[in-house]
Scaffold this motif. Structure first.
Motif, PDB file in Angstrom:
ATOM      1  N   ALA A 118       0.920  -1.322  -0.145  1.00 36.20           N
ATOM      2  CA  ALA A 118      -0.122  -0.119  -0.049  1.00 36.20           C
ATOM      3  C   ALA A 118       0.800   1.351   0.107  1.00 36.20           C
ATOM      4  O   ALA A 118       0.648   2.290  -0.943  1.00 36.20           O
ATOM      5  N   ASP A 119       2.010   1.277   0.687  1.00 39.34           N
ATOM      6  CA  ASP A 119       2.880   2.213   0.766  1.00 39.34           C
ATOM      7  C   ASP A 119       3.666   2.414  -0.693  1.00 39.34           C
ATOM      8  O   ASP A 119       3.527   3.535  -1.139  1.00 39.34           O
ATOM      9  N   LEU A 120       3.974   1.470  -1.246  1.00 45.01           N
ATOM     10  CA  LEU A 120       4.691   1.311  -2.486  1.00 45.01           C
ATOM     11  C   LEU A 120       3.684   1.905  -3.609  1.00 45.01           C
ATOM     12  O   LEU A 120       4.225   2.745  -4.479  1.00 45.01           O
ATOM     13  N   LEU A 121       2.325   1.871  -3.602  1.00 43.60           N
ATOM     14  CA  LEU A 121       1.401   2.064  -4.654  1.00 43.60           C
ATOM     15  C   LEU A 121       0.600   3.375  -4.204  1.00 43.60           C
ATOM     16  O   LEU A 121      -0.226   3.670  -4.937  1.00 43.60           O
ATOM     17  N   ASP A 122       1.170   4.350  -2.949  1.00 46.30           N
ATOM     18  CA  ASP A 122       0.388   5.405  -2.608  1.00 46.30           C
ATOM     19  C   ASP A 122      -0.932   5.144  -2.350  1.00 46.30           C
ATOM     20  O   ASP A 122      -1.778   6.071  -2.571  1.00 46.30           O
ATOM     21  N   ILE A 123      -1.332   4.324  -1.883  1.00 45.90           N
ATOM     22  CA  ILE A 123      -2.863   3.986  -1.628  1.00 45.90           C
ATOM     23  C   ILE A 123      -3.187   3.798  -0.180  1.00 45.90           C
ATOM     24  O   ILE A 123      -4.402   3.558   0.328  1.00 45.90           O
ATOM     25  N   THR A 124      -2.186   3.938   0.788  1.00 48.79           N
ATOM     26  CA  THR A 124      -2.306   3.616   2.207  1.00 48.79           C
ATOM     27  C   THR A 124      -3.300   4.579   2.657  1.00 48.79           C
ATOM     28  O   THR A 124      -4.340   4.087   3.582  1.00 48.79           O
ATOM     29  N   ILE A 125      -3.644   5.893   2.256  1.00 54.76           N
ATOM     30  CA  ILE A 125      -4.322   6.905   2.744  1.00 54.76           C
ATOM     31  C   ILE A 125      -6.088   6.519   2.412  1.00 54.76           C
ATOM     32  O   ILE A 125      -6.938   6.978   3.045  1.00 54.76           O
ATOM     33  N   LYS A 126      -6.148   5.636   1.301  1.00 53.09           N
ATOM     34  CA  LYS A 126      -7.307   5.274   0.941  1.00 53.09           C
ATOM     35  C   LYS A 126      -7.881   4.280   1.365  1.00 53.09           C
ATOM     36  O   LYS A 126      -9.171   3.796   0.925  1.00 53.09           O
ATOM     37  N   LEU A 127      -7.255   3.282   2.202  1.00 54.77           N
ATOM     38  CA  LEU A 127      -7.646   2.045   2.509  1.00 54.77           C
ATOM     39  C   LEU A 127      -9.015   2.212   3.291  1.00 54.77           C
ATOM     40  O   LEU A 127      -9.654   1.110   3.455  1.00 54.77           O
ATOM     41  N   GLY A 128      -9.107   3.222   3.899  1.00 54.35           N
ATOM     42  CA  GLY A 128     -10.248   3.479   4.742  1.00 54.35           C
ATOM     43  C   GLY A 128     -11.617   3.632   4.251  1.00 54.35           C
ATOM     44  O   GLY A 128     -12.667   3.836   4.657  1.00 54.35           O
ATOM     45  N   ASP A 129     -11.444   4.102   2.693  1.00 55.59           N
ATOM     46  CA  ASP A 129     -12.257   4.462   1.968  1.00 55.59           C
ATOM     47  C   ASP A 129     -13.278   3.425   1.193  1.00 55.59           C
ATOM     48  O   ASP A 129     -12.531   2.553   1.172  1.00 55.59           O
ATOM     49  N   PRO A 130     -14.423   3.477   1.031  1.00 55.40           N
ATOM     50  CA  PRO A 130     -15.408   2.408   0.265  1.00 55.40           C
ATOM     51  C   PRO A 130     -14.738   2.027  -1.017  1.00 55.40           C
ATOM     52  O   PRO A 130     -14.471   3.195  -1.793  1.00 55.40           O
ATOM     53  N   VAL A 131     -14.627   1.051  -1.389  1.00 56.50           N
ATOM     54  CA  VAL A 131     -14.106   0.598  -2.692  1.00 56.50           C
ATOM     55  C   VAL A 131     -14.955   1.219  -3.909  1.00 56.50           C
ATOM     56  O   VAL A 131     -14.466   1.628  -4.925  1.00 56.50           O
ATOM     57  N   SER A 132     -16.255   1.417  -3.701  1.00 58.60           N
ATOM     58  CA  SER A 132     -17.044   2.166  -4.718  1.00 58.60           C
ATOM     59  C   SER A 132     -16.761   3.441  -4.899  1.00 58.60           C
ATOM     60  O   SER A 132     -16.989   4.092  -6.083  1.00 58.60           O
ATOM     61  N   SER A 133     -15.881   4.259  -4.021  1.00 57.64           N
ATOM     62  CA  SER A 133     -15.241   5.498  -4.445  1.00 57.64           C
ATOM     63  C   SER A 133     -14.049   5.616  -5.179  1.00 57.64           C
ATOM     64  O   SER A 133     -13.593   6.473  -5.715  1.00 57.64           O
ATOM     65  N   TYR A 134     -13.609   4.323  -5.500  1.00 51.93           N
ATOM     66  CA  TYR A 134     -12.006   4.154  -6.131  1.00 51.93           C
ATOM     67  C   TYR A 134     -12.351   4.173  -7.808  1.00 51.93           C
ATOM     68  O   TYR A 134     -13.335   3.967  -8.209  1.00 51.93           O
ATOM     69  N   SER A 135     -11.201   4.905  -8.138  1.00 53.00           N
ATOM     70  CA  SER A 135     -11.344   4.937  -9.719  1.00 53.00           C
ATOM     71  C   SER A 135     -10.788   3.754 -10.329  1.00 53.00           C
ATOM     72  O   SER A 135     -10.516   2.675  -9.378  1.00 53.00           O
ATOM     73  N   HIS A 136     -10.567   3.505 -11.453  1.00 50.42           N
ATOM     74  CA  HIS A 136     -10.389   2.240 -11.961  1.00 50.42           C
ATOM     75  C   HIS A 136      -8.808   1.920 -11.604  1.00 50.42           C
ATOM     76  O   HIS A 136      -8.457   0.921 -11.381  1.00 50.42           O
ATOM     77  N   GLY A 137      -8.045   3.013 -11.750  1.00 48.32           N
ATOM     78  CA  GLY A 137      -6.605   2.831 -11.359  1.00 48.32           C
ATOM     79  C   GLY A 137      -6.403   2.385  -9.966  1.00 48.32           C
ATOM     80  O   GLY A 137      -5.531   1.394  -9.561  1.00 48.32           O
ATOM     81  N   MET A 138      -7.216   2.974  -8.894  1.00 51.78           N
ATOM     82  CA  MET A 138      -7.134   2.520  -7.528  1.00 51.78           C
ATOM     83  C   MET A 138      -7.691   1.084  -7.332  1.00 51.78           C
ATOM     84  O   MET A 138      -7.022   0.545  -6.434  1.00 51.78           O
ATOM     85  N   LYS A 139      -8.724   0.902  -8.036  1.00 54.91           N
ATOM     86  CA  LYS A 139      -9.094  -0.356  -7.915  1.00 54.91           C
ATOM     87  C   LYS A 139      -7.934  -1.554  -8.518  1.00 54.91           C
ATOM     88  O   LYS A 139      -7.738  -2.713  -7.925  1.00 54.91           O
ATOM     89  N   GLN A 140      -7.264  -1.154  -9.456  1.00 53.54           N
ATOM     90  CA  GLN A 140      -6.086  -2.152  -9.822  1.00 53.54           C
ATOM     91  C   GLN A 140      -5.014  -2.091  -8.930  1.00 53.54           C
ATOM     92  O   GLN A 140      -4.637  -3.023  -8.644  1.00 53.54           O
ATOM     93  N   LYS A 141      -4.852  -0.952  -8.307  1.00 53.79           N
ATOM     94  CA  LYS A 141      -3.993  -1.049  -7.054  1.00 53.79           C
ATOM     95  C   LYS A 141      -4.256  -1.911  -6.148  1.00 53.79           C
ATOM     96  O   LYS A 141      -3.437  -2.727  -5.804  1.00 53.79           O
ATOM     97  N   LEU A 142      -5.565  -2.015  -5.718  1.00 52.54           N
ATOM     98  CA  LEU A 142      -6.090  -2.762  -4.783  1.00 52.54           C
ATOM     99  C   LEU A 142      -5.970  -4.205  -5.083  1.00 52.54           C
ATOM    100  O   LEU A 142      -5.684  -4.933  -4.159  1.00 52.54           O
ATOM    101  N   SER A 143      -6.185  -4.466  -6.383  1.00 51.79           N
ATOM    102  CA  SER A 143      -6.237  -5.736  -6.990  1.00 51.79           C
ATOM    103  C   SER A 143      -4.628  -6.230  -6.638  1.00 51.79           C
ATOM    104  O   SER A 143      -4.676  -7.690  -6.362  1.00 51.79           O
ATOM    105  N   PHE A 144      -3.723  -5.436  -6.905  1.00 53.00           N
ATOM    106  CA  PHE A 144      -2.266  -5.884  -6.845  1.00 53.00           C
ATOM    107  C   PHE A 144      -2.337  -6.328  -5.178  1.00 53.00           C
ATOM    108  O   PHE A 144      -1.496  -7.422  -5.389  1.00 53.00           O
ATOM    109  N   ILE A 145      -2.539  -5.500  -4.732  1.00 48.94           N
ATOM    110  CA  ILE A 145      -2.074  -5.947  -3.231  1.00 48.94           C
ATOM    111  C   ILE A 145      -2.781  -7.169  -2.876  1.00 48.94           C
ATOM    112  O   ILE A 145      -2.058  -8.094  -2.067  1.00 48.94           O
ATOM    113  N   ALA A 146      -3.922  -7.289  -3.112  1.00 49.34           N
ATOM    114  CA  ALA A 146      -4.603  -8.625  -2.953  1.00 49.34           C
ATOM    115  C   ALA A 146      -4.076  -9.735  -3.573  1.00 49.34           C
ATOM    116  O   ALA A 146      -3.801 -10.957  -3.179  1.00 49.34           O
ATOM    117  N   ALA A 147      -3.531  -9.625  -4.696  1.00 47.19           N
ATOM    118  CA  ALA A 147      -2.935 -10.498  -5.516  1.00 47.19           C
ATOM    119  C   ALA A 147      -1.488 -11.004  -4.612  1.00 47.19           C
ATOM    120  O   ALA A 147      -0.975 -12.158  -4.634  1.00 47.19           O
TER     121      ALA A 147
END
Length: 237
Positions: A118-147
Protein backbone atom coordinates in the motif's frame (compact mmCIF):
# COMPACT_ATOMS: atom_id res chain seq x y z
CA UNK A 1 5.27 -23.92 -12.68
CA UNK A 2 2.44 -23.80 -15.21
CA UNK A 3 1.99 -26.54 -17.80
CA UNK A 4 -0.80 -26.21 -20.35
CA UNK A 5 -1.05 -29.32 -22.48
CA UNK A 6 -3.34 -29.52 -25.55
CA UNK A 7 -5.92 -27.25 -23.95
CA UNK A 8 -9.02 -26.43 -25.97
CA UNK A 9 -12.16 -24.56 -24.95
CA UNK A 10 -15.39 -24.36 -26.93
CA UNK A 11 -18.47 -22.26 -26.38
CA UNK A 12 -21.89 -23.71 -27.26
CA UNK A 13 -20.09 -26.78 -28.49
CA UNK A 14 -19.36 -25.09 -31.80
CA UNK A 15 -16.70 -22.39 -31.85
CA UNK A 16 -13.31 -23.11 -30.31
CA UNK A 17 -12.14 -20.03 -28.44
CA UNK A 18 -8.83 -21.82 -27.79
CA UNK A 19 -7.62 -24.66 -30.00
CA UNK A 20 -5.00 -27.21 -28.85
CA UNK A 21 -2.84 -24.81 -26.84
CA UNK A 22 0.34 -26.07 -25.15
CA UNK A 23 2.62 -23.81 -23.09
CA UNK A 24 5.13 -24.26 -20.29
CA UNK A 25 5.79 -21.40 -17.87
CA UNK A 26 8.71 -22.13 -15.59
CA UNK A 27 9.55 -20.69 -12.18
CA UNK A 28 11.24 -17.34 -12.69
CA UNK A 29 9.50 -16.65 -16.00
CA UNK A 30 7.69 -13.44 -16.84
CA UNK A 31 5.68 -14.86 -19.70
CA UNK A 32 3.80 -12.47 -21.97
CA UNK A 33 0.64 -13.73 -23.68
CA UNK A 34 -0.17 -11.60 -26.72
CA UNK A 35 -3.00 -11.54 -29.23
CA UNK A 36 -5.71 -9.40 -30.77
CA UNK A 37 -9.10 -8.94 -29.11
CA UNK A 38 -10.98 -12.23 -29.15
CA UNK A 39 -7.86 -14.30 -29.77
CA UNK A 40 -8.44 -16.50 -26.70
CA UNK A 41 -6.19 -14.84 -24.12
CA UNK A 42 -8.81 -14.20 -21.43
CA UNK A 43 -10.39 -17.62 -21.95
CA UNK A 44 -7.00 -19.22 -21.35
CA UNK A 45 -6.23 -17.13 -18.29
CA UNK A 46 -9.64 -17.84 -16.75
CA UNK A 47 -9.17 -21.57 -17.32
CA UNK A 48 -5.73 -21.47 -15.68
CA UNK A 49 -7.26 -19.58 -12.74
CA UNK A 50 -9.92 -22.26 -12.35
CA UNK A 51 -12.80 -19.96 -13.29
CA UNK A 52 -13.70 -21.68 -16.57
CA UNK A 53 -14.20 -25.42 -16.81
CA UNK A 54 -12.81 -27.29 -19.79
CA UNK A 55 -13.08 -30.77 -21.26
CA UNK A 56 -10.07 -30.98 -23.56
CA UNK A 57 -6.45 -31.01 -22.46
CA UNK A 58 -4.83 -30.55 -19.07
CA UNK A 59 -3.49 -27.75 -16.90
CA UNK A 60 -1.00 -28.28 -14.07
CA UNK A 61 0.30 -25.76 -11.55
CA UNK A 62 3.53 -26.73 -9.82
CA UNK A 63 2.87 -30.34 -10.82
CA UNK A 64 -0.70 -30.38 -9.47
CA UNK A 65 -3.61 -31.09 -11.82
CA UNK A 66 -6.13 -28.27 -11.90
CA UNK A 67 -8.91 -30.74 -12.72
CA UNK A 68 -8.04 -33.17 -9.94
CA UNK A 69 -7.16 -30.69 -7.19
CA UNK A 70 -8.54 -27.23 -8.03
CA UNK A 71 -8.44 -25.93 -4.45
CA UNK A 72 -4.74 -26.69 -4.03
CA UNK A 73 -4.00 -25.04 -7.37
CA UNK A 74 -5.99 -21.93 -6.50
CA UNK A 75 -4.15 -21.65 -3.17
CA UNK A 76 -0.88 -21.32 -5.12
CA UNK A 77 -2.12 -18.74 -7.61
CA UNK A 78 -3.39 -15.18 -7.82
CA UNK A 79 -5.66 -14.05 -10.63
CA UNK A 80 -6.36 -10.45 -11.59
CA UNK A 81 -8.92 -9.78 -14.34
CA UNK A 82 -8.68 -6.89 -16.76
CA UNK A 83 -11.61 -5.19 -15.05
CA UNK A 84 -11.37 -5.72 -11.27
CA UNK A 85 -14.77 -6.80 -9.93
CA UNK A 86 -14.43 -5.93 -6.25
CA UNK A 87 -16.91 -5.69 -3.38
CA UNK A 88 -17.96 -2.05 -3.52
CA UNK A 89 -19.66 -2.12 -0.11
CA UNK A 90 -16.36 -2.90 1.65
CA UNK A 91 -13.59 -0.42 2.25
CA UNK A 92 -10.08 -1.13 1.03
CA UNK A 93 -8.68 -2.67 4.21
CA UNK A 94 -11.79 -4.80 4.72
CA UNK A 95 -11.41 -6.18 1.22
CA UNK A 96 -7.73 -7.00 1.75
CA UNK A 97 -8.48 -8.68 5.07
CA UNK A 98 -11.22 -10.69 3.38
CA UNK A 99 -8.70 -11.93 0.80
CA UNK A 100 -6.20 -12.60 3.58
CA UNK A 101 -8.81 -14.70 5.40
CA UNK A 102 -9.55 -16.74 2.28
CA UNK A 103 -5.87 -17.61 1.87
CA UNK A 104 -5.35 -18.00 5.63
CA UNK A 105 -2.54 -15.47 5.78
CA UNK A 106 -1.47 -14.94 9.44
CA UNK A 107 -2.35 -11.54 10.89
CA UNK A 108 1.23 -10.26 11.36
CA UNK A 109 2.36 -11.34 7.89
CA UNK A 110 -0.80 -9.92 6.35
CA UNK A 111 -0.36 -6.54 8.01
CA UNK A 112 3.29 -6.39 6.97
CA UNK A 113 2.50 -7.13 3.32
CA UNK A 114 -0.47 -4.76 3.15
CA UNK A 115 1.63 -1.98 4.63
CA UNK A 116 4.51 -2.66 2.21
CA UNK A 117 2.46 -2.74 -0.97
CA UNK A 118 0.00 0.00 0.00
CA UNK A 119 2.87 2.37 0.75
CA UNK A 120 4.62 1.50 -2.52
CA UNK A 121 1.45 2.16 -4.51
CA UNK A 122 0.49 5.33 -2.60
CA UNK A 123 -2.85 3.89 -1.56
CA UNK A 124 -2.45 3.66 2.24
CA UNK A 125 -4.46 6.80 2.94
CA UNK A 126 -7.35 5.44 0.84
CA UNK A 127 -7.68 2.03 2.50
CA UNK A 128 -10.39 3.31 4.83
CA UNK A 129 -12.51 4.57 1.93
CA UNK A 130 -15.25 2.46 0.34
CA UNK A 131 -14.18 0.59 -2.77
CA UNK A 132 -17.15 2.14 -4.57
CA UNK A 133 -15.35 5.50 -4.41
CA UNK A 134 -12.18 4.17 -6.07
CA UNK A 135 -11.19 5.05 -9.63
CA UNK A 136 -10.30 2.23 -12.03
CA UNK A 137 -6.61 2.81 -11.33
CA UNK A 138 -7.18 2.64 -7.57
CA UNK A 139 -9.07 -0.62 -7.96
CA UNK A 140 -6.16 -1.96 -10.01
CA UNK A 141 -3.77 -1.08 -7.20
CA UNK A 142 -6.01 -2.71 -4.58
CA UNK A 143 -6.23 -5.82 -6.75
CA UNK A 144 -2.44 -6.00 -6.98
CA UNK A 145 -2.11 -5.86 -3.21
CA UNK A 146 -4.72 -8.61 -2.92
CA UNK A 147 -2.82 -10.68 -5.48
CA UNK A 148 0.47 -10.41 -3.58
CA UNK A 149 -0.95 -10.84 -0.09
CA UNK A 150 -0.55 -14.65 0.06
CA UNK A 151 2.81 -14.79 -1.77
CA UNK A 152 1.52 -16.86 -4.72
CA UNK A 153 3.71 -19.14 -6.81
CA UNK A 154 1.90 -18.12 -10.00
CA UNK A 155 0.50 -14.69 -10.88
CA UNK A 156 -2.14 -14.74 -13.62
CA UNK A 157 -2.74 -11.18 -14.83
CA UNK A 158 -5.10 -10.01 -17.57
CA UNK A 159 -4.03 -6.62 -18.98
CA UNK A 160 -2.48 -5.57 -15.65
CA UNK A 161 -1.24 -2.13 -16.75
CA UNK A 162 -4.55 -0.74 -18.03
CA UNK A 163 -5.58 2.28 -15.96
CA UNK A 164 -2.33 2.58 -14.04
CA UNK A 165 -0.36 5.80 -13.94
CA UNK A 166 3.30 5.58 -15.11
CA UNK A 167 4.69 5.48 -11.57
CA UNK A 168 2.36 2.67 -10.48
CA UNK A 169 3.08 0.72 -13.67
CA UNK A 170 6.82 1.02 -13.00
CA UNK A 171 6.37 -0.22 -9.44
CA UNK A 172 4.21 -3.16 -10.54
CA UNK A 173 6.82 -4.20 -13.10
CA UNK A 174 9.41 -4.17 -10.34
CA UNK A 175 7.19 -6.28 -8.07
CA UNK A 176 6.64 -8.81 -10.86
CA UNK A 177 10.39 -9.07 -11.36
CA UNK A 178 10.97 -9.37 -7.61
CA UNK A 179 8.42 -12.18 -7.31
CA UNK A 180 10.04 -14.09 -10.17
CA UNK A 181 13.50 -13.60 -8.71
CA UNK A 182 12.14 -15.33 -5.59
CA UNK A 183 10.93 -18.36 -7.55
CA UNK A 184 7.42 -17.39 -8.61
CA UNK A 185 6.19 -17.05 -12.20
CA UNK A 186 4.04 -14.49 -14.00
CA UNK A 187 1.72 -15.32 -16.88
CA UNK A 188 0.04 -12.21 -18.22
CA UNK A 189 -1.74 -10.82 -21.24
CA UNK A 190 -1.08 -7.35 -22.56
CA UNK A 191 -1.61 -5.11 -25.55
CA UNK A 192 1.31 -2.91 -24.46
CA UNK A 193 3.93 -4.59 -26.62
CA UNK A 194 6.84 -2.35 -25.70
CA UNK A 195 6.33 -3.26 -22.04
CA UNK A 196 6.17 -6.96 -22.90
CA UNK A 197 9.34 -6.65 -24.95
CA UNK A 198 11.20 -5.03 -22.06
CA UNK A 199 10.14 -7.21 -19.12
CA UNK A 200 9.20 -10.63 -20.55
CA UNK A 201 11.84 -13.29 -20.93
CA UNK A 202 9.32 -15.40 -22.87
CA UNK A 203 6.47 -14.56 -25.23
CA UNK A 204 3.55 -16.44 -26.75
CA UNK A 205 1.43 -15.06 -29.60
CA UNK A 206 -2.07 -16.42 -30.14
CA UNK A 207 -4.40 -15.82 -33.09
CA UNK A 208 -7.98 -17.09 -33.40
CA UNK A 209 -7.39 -19.48 -30.52
CA UNK A 210 -4.23 -21.03 -31.97
CA UNK A 211 -0.66 -20.57 -30.85
CA UNK A 212 1.37 -19.13 -33.75
CA UNK A 213 4.67 -18.28 -32.00
CA UNK A 214 6.29 -18.85 -28.62
CA UNK A 215 9.68 -18.99 -26.95
CA UNK A 216 12.39 -16.74 -25.62
CA UNK A 217 11.54 -13.11 -26.35
CA UNK A 218 14.80 -12.50 -28.19
CA UNK A 219 14.21 -15.60 -30.31
CA UNK A 220 10.60 -14.70 -31.18
CA UNK A 221 11.33 -11.12 -32.21
CA UNK A 222 14.76 -11.58 -33.76
CA UNK A 223 16.17 -8.30 -35.05
CA UNK A 224 12.75 -6.64 -35.22
CA UNK A 225 10.63 -4.99 -32.58
CA UNK A 226 8.00 -7.16 -30.94
CA UNK A 227 5.32 -4.91 -32.41
CA UNK A 228 6.60 -5.47 -35.96
CA UNK A 229 6.78 -9.23 -35.44
CA UNK A 230 3.30 -9.36 -33.94
CA UNK A 231 1.72 -7.37 -36.76
CA UNK A 232 3.52 -9.44 -39.38
CA UNK A 233 2.43 -12.74 -37.84
CA UNK A 234 -1.16 -11.63 -37.35
CA UNK A 235 -1.41 -10.40 -40.93
CA UNK A 236 0.24 -13.31 -42.71
CA UNK A 237 -0.51 -16.32 -40.51
Amino acid sequence: MLKIDHFSKSYNGIRKAVDDLSLHVQAGDIYGFIGHNGAGKTTTLKAVAGILDFAEGSIEIDGVSLKENPVKCKAMTAYMPDNPDLYDYLNGIQYLNFIGDIFRVPKEIREERISKYADLLDITIKLGDPVSSYSHGMKQKLSFIAAFIHDPKLLILDEPFVGLDPKAAHIIKGLMQEACANGAAVFFSTHVLDVAEKICNKIAIIKDGRLIADGETAQVKGDQSLEDVFLELIEHE
